[in-house]
Design an enzyme around this catalytic site. Structure first.
Site, PDB file in Angstrom:
ATOM      1  N   HIS A 100      31.492  -1.784  41.927  1.00 11.98           N
ATOM      2  CA  HIS A 100      32.653  -0.872  41.611  1.00 11.98           C
ATOM      3  C   HIS A 100      33.279  -1.296  40.354  1.00 11.98           C
ATOM      4  CE1 HIS A 100      36.153   1.415  43.755  1.00 11.98           C
ATOM      5  NE2 HIS A 100      35.964   1.961  42.510  1.00 11.98           N
ATOM      6  N   ARG A 135      33.830   7.337  45.923  1.00 11.81           N
ATOM      7  CA  ARG A 135      34.232   6.172  46.668  1.00 11.81           C
ATOM      8  C   ARG A 135      32.757   6.120  47.631  1.00 11.81           C
ATOM      9  NH1 ARG A 135      37.582   5.175  43.499  1.00 11.81           N
ATOM     10  NH2 ARG A 135      39.804   5.127  43.869  1.00 11.81           N
ATOM     11  N   GLU A 163      32.782  -1.769  51.578  1.00 15.91           N
ATOM     12  CA  GLU A 163      33.124  -2.388  50.161  1.00 15.91           C
ATOM     13  C   GLU A 163      34.054  -3.304  50.214  1.00 15.91           C
ATOM     14  OE1 GLU A 163      34.907  -0.728  46.018  1.00 15.91           O
ATOM     15  OE2 GLU A 163      32.946   0.404  46.938  1.00 15.91           O
TER      16      GLU A 163
END
Length: 320
Positions: A283, A236, A264
């Site tokens: 991602h 993450r 993000e």
């Protein structure tokens, strides 16, 4: 006079996929389709099993939770649970939270190897060279004979090591929250990182995001990495201190390959976009053609166990 009998209510399930698209769902449950839309498909108070919409954002995941007074299970389709944690305190006691272990290992491990190889072998430069019609030949680093450190040795970390096996790495070291032994060798405790980081050519982050791992790869962590090492983050974004990483990239001392960032999505104009020696993917570790078949098998298997009153798999937390 014949007494009136009342049958037990049929448990209701909220699915982010339509029930007729999932083979093997058990009978005896009522299925509703909810993919994060503003309008709920039924009364959230009647939901017994909630499968969280995948990649629909925090609001879609958490918004119904305060209304789900009878929910027994919250099932994510992601390996991480950080996107539902803000809503867990509003649930009644005894709710089981299950993650998607077994769904994302193949895809995430594939991307990890792709990021390592593309970064070491200079693929970003080749793409720019193709755009500019430049033939950028030369010698580039290989993965062979490199030392790799996997930080976060759960099922995804193990899948990454599976795919490293044919590449003739000099060494693969493993780190998890606590030490243990595996068939492949020892797993070191996270406290051993200061001794392990200087020995690694490639450091892969595959940890869950929690208070212990937020900012784990900060200034001290990055400073301990050897000159020229590659940091790969498939965990993450907040596991890495972005400002500290930017400083190391700007100095030219480290390289990075990031499938996740903090913030993000990475906003336009952010300095990470144009930092030297960094490869960024948006991602996409788990969002491949491998996702749906595995997600459907997980859902069908879990609901079959739920309907039969058997223990569920992948229970990572129970509220209360």
């Amino acid at each position: 006079m014949t007494p009136t009998t009342h049958s037990a209510p049929v448990p209701e399930v909220w699915l982010p996929l339509r029930a007729d698209e999932i083979e093997g769902l058990p009978e005896g449950l009522t299925y509703h389709f909810y993919d994060g839309a503003q309008e709920y498909p039924a009364d959230p108070a009647d939901c017994a099993y909630y499968v969280v919409p995948y990649m629909k954002g925090l609001d879609a995941a958490v918004r119904p939770l305060p209304l789900m007074r009878g929910v027994q299970v919250v099932q994510t389709l992601s390996a991480g649970i950080d996107h539902v944690e803000p809503g867990l305190a509003q649930l009644p006691a005894g709710v089981r939270l299950c993650n998607a272990k077994g769904v994302h290992e193949a895809s995430t491990a594939e991307l990890t190897l792709a990021l390592i190889l593309a970064s070491l072998r200079g693929f970003p430069g080749f793409v720019h060279g193709q755009d500019d019609e430049e033939w950028r030949s030369g010698f580039y680093p290989a993965l062979a004979d490199k030392s790799v450190l996997i930080v976060g040795y759960g099922s995804i970390g193990a899948a990454i090591e599976d795919r490293l096996a044919p590449f003739e790495c000099a060494r693969v070291a493993r780190v998890a929250r606590s030490a243990r032994t595996t068939a492949r060798g020892p797993v070191h405790a996270i406290d051993d990182l200061p001794a392990l980081l200087p020995e690694a050519d490639v450091v892969v982050l595959a940890t869950p995001l929690n208070p212990a791992t937020q900012g784990l790869a900060g200034a001290d962590f990055l400073a301990a990495m050897r000159d020229g090492a590659l940091l790969v983050n498939v965990a993450r974004g907040p596991v890495v201190d972005t400002e500290a990483l930017l400083a190391e990239l700007a100095s030219g001392r480290l390289h990075a390959a990031l499938d996740v960032t903090d913030p993000e999505p990475l906003p336009s104009g952010h300095p990470l976009w144009h930092a030297p020696n960094v490869l960024i993917t948006p991602h996409v570790g788990g969002s491949t053609s491998a996702f749906l078949p595995r997600a459907k098998r997980l859902i069908a298997g879990q609901l079959t166990r739920f309907a039969a009153g058997r223990p569920l798999e992948n229970v990572v937390r129970t509220t209360g």
